[in-house]
Every structure is written in structure tokens, then in C-alpha cells.
Design a protein around this motif. Structure first.
Motif: not given
Length: 119
Positions: A43-69
Motif C-alpha cells: 500500500a505504501r509502494m504504489r509504483c508497482l502493481f504488486w499482485p501482478l508482480a506476484d503472478i509473474f513470479n509464480s508463473v516463472i517459478a512454475a516453469l523453472f520448477l517444472l524443468v528442474v524437478c
């Protein structure tokens, strides 16, 4: 907790460093997002839309985890690597669920903050 358990399995089994690095990175990023939301810093750092950053992190992490695991399960040098790979696949499912639930929760056409006009 699943990311931390995956990290511990990979480190304890002496698996390839890339496996442990990915699990450790996901653990740290998850803790940082948790602190961000718990301390209400989003709420204090409004320069970035944090839920969208969280979605982006989850999708990228899922792709990396698929390959590595999948590599960890196929190679399975020992039982610790196999356990880490299985826990990593569970973490992959959790990352995808997080991304799906956040996509359903946010709406880009909805106004944010207190300055939104009342209807």
C-alpha cells in the motif's frame, strides 16, 4: 514451507547446485512477498502493481520448477534428490494455484485506493 522443505532435501542429498539454488531463490522470494503483504508495504509502494508482480513470479517459478524437478526425478541420484523433486512438483502446483487465484482476484478495470469515486 514446501519451498523450504524442497531446499533442505536438495541440500541434504548433495544434489546439483542448480536444484538447491532454484529452491532457495523461490524460498527467499516467497518470504519477501509474504513480508511485503504482512507489513502492508504494497500500500505504501504504489509504483508497482504488486499482485501482478506476484503472478509473474509464480508463473516463472512454475516453469523453472517444472524443468528442474523433472530432471531431479528422472536422474534421482539418491532418495533425497527424488524427495526434493517430488516436493518441487508439489510447489509447482502451488505456484500455479497462486497465479490462478490472483488472476481471479484482481481486476484491472477496478479502481485502487481511497481516491476512487463512490458509485
Amino acid at each position: 514451507l514446501v519451498a523450504l522443505a524442497t531446499l533442505l532435501c536438495f541440500v541434504a542429498s548433495g544434489a546439483h547446485e542448480a536444484y538447491a539454488a532454484l529452491a532457495g531463490m523461490e524460498t527467499v522470494i516467497t518470504v519477501l512477498f509474504l513480508l511485503l503483504y504482512l507489513l502492508r508495504l504494497d500500500a505504501r509502494m504504489r509504483c508497482l502493481f504488486w499482485p501482478l508482480a506476484d503472478i509473474f513470479n509464480s508463473v516463472i517459478a512454475a516453469l523453472f520448477l517444472l524443468v528442474v524437478c523433472l530432471f531431479a526425478i528422472i536422474i534421482k541420484t539418491n532418495k533425497g534428490t527424488l524427495a526434493g523433486g517430488v516436493l518441487g512438483l508439489i510447489l509447482l502446483v502451488l505456484c500455479l494455484l497462486d497465479a490462478i487465484l490472483l488472476c481471479k482476484k484482481i481486476s484491472l478495470d477496478k479502481a485502487r485506493g481511497r481516491s476512487a469515486p463512490a458509485k
